[in-house]
Scaffold this active site. Structure first.
Site, PDB file in Angstrom:
ATOM      1  N   CYS A 181       0.847  -1.204   0.000  1.00 57.60           N
ATOM      2  CA  CYS A 181       0.000   0.000   0.000  1.00 57.60           C
ATOM      3  C   CYS A 181       0.881   1.251   0.000  1.00 57.60           C
ATOM      4  O   CYS A 181       1.551   1.539  -0.974  1.00 57.60           O
ATOM      5  CB  CYS A 181      -0.968  -0.079   1.190  1.00 57.60           C
TER       6      CYS A 181
ATOM      7  N   ASP B 291      -9.840  -4.060  -6.073  1.00 55.54           N
ATOM      8  CA  ASP B 291      -9.278  -3.031  -5.190  1.00 55.54           C
ATOM      9  C   ASP B 291      -9.949  -1.688  -5.488  1.00 55.54           C
ATOM     10  O   ASP B 291      -9.750  -1.112  -6.559  1.00 55.54           O
ATOM     11  CB  ASP B 291      -7.768  -2.944  -5.433  1.00 55.54           C
TER      12      ASP B 291
ATOM     13  N   HIS C 172      -8.028  -4.773  -1.752  1.00 52.21           N
ATOM     14  CA  HIS C 172      -6.809  -4.121  -1.274  1.00 52.21           C
ATOM     15  C   HIS C 172      -6.279  -4.821  -0.016  1.00 52.21           C
ATOM     16  O   HIS C 172      -7.026  -5.098   0.908  1.00 52.21           O
ATOM     17  CB  HIS C 172      -7.136  -2.652  -0.955  1.00 52.21           C
TER      18      HIS C 172
END
Length: 245
Positions: A132, A179, A212
């Protein structure tokens, strides 16, 4: 289940109930978590955390997995003492919070960690992975740090570096199909620009049905159908590092 419309839902899925096999160390001005393999090695991987910081059990679990696979793994506090994001924080303040933690300004800390790995751990070949926020940091480092051999960016936030694609080192990009933070059109655009500008080996891979954070955030027993993709993502990451370190 966390609300996936949040700016950065890395907290989807349970945290691991996990203590870690490594130890915390002080590396100049930075704290870091280090885990070493049972046999001596000159290969090391820097693990760059997500918005939840260097103490997140899930990230340490991945560092320990790298050590099990023969790497010295180190996860430094790239926020340098600033507080990590908490799931209980007000997401309305997230954009202001993240402006004070720029994934493109990790160079000083990474250079300190590289020196530590070389001088204290005997590392000669060093790679980097990140999740991330940390995935965006990996892309930044692959553009400019000559001392790293390779990188794996796991769902790195593309919009932070969408105009920079001349990578110095082989880089593997992992994304989830579902995501909400990184739409597939951004991934397609990244791939096209890499094709036009990148002179080194790279791969962009999208994992079906994954949201995600899937490689390091979700417990496999929450959604059994995700397990093969979680395992595939971790295996692909290790295989890439094995290839270039």
């Amino acid at each position: 289940m966390a609300n996936e419309s949040r700016p950065c839902p890395c907290d989807i899925g349970d945290r691991f109930d996990y203590g870690g096999r490594g130890q915390e160390v002080q590396v100049e001005h930075i704290k870091a978590y280090v885990c070493k393999p049972s046999a001596s090695t000159d290969r090391a991987v820097i693990v760059i955390h997500d918005i939840f910081g260097w103490q997140l059990p899930n990230t340490r679990y991945i560092a320990d997995m790298l050590a099990t696979n023969g790497y010295i793994a180190i996860c430094p506090d790239c926020f340098v003492g600033q507080e990590a994001w908490k799931p209980s924080n007000d997401w309305a303040s997230f954009d202001d919070w993240v402006k004070t933690r720029d994934a493109g300004k990790t160079d000083k800390e990474i250079d300190v960690v590289i020196k530590y790995l070389r001088d204290q751990c005997g590392a000669k070949k060093i790679g980097v992975i990140g999740f991330c926020w940390g995935g965006a940091a990996v892309q930044h480092l692959m553009l400019k740090n000559p001392h790293l051999k390779t990188g794996v960016s796991l769902y790195g936030v593309i919009r932070r570096f969408e105009d920079k694609h001349s990578l110095l080192h082989p880089t593997f990009f992992i994304f989830g199909e579902k995501d909400d933070i990184i739409p597939l059109e951004q991934v397609t655009s990244l791939e096209q620009k890499l094709k036009q500008n990148c002179k080194v080996d790279y791969e962009v891979k999208i994992y079906p049905g994954q949201t995600h954070g899937f490689v390091h955030r979700k417990r496999e027993d929450i959604n059994p159908q995700d397990k093969p993709y979680i395992e595939e993502g971790r295996k692909d990451m290790i295989n890439w590092l094995n290839k270039y370190l």
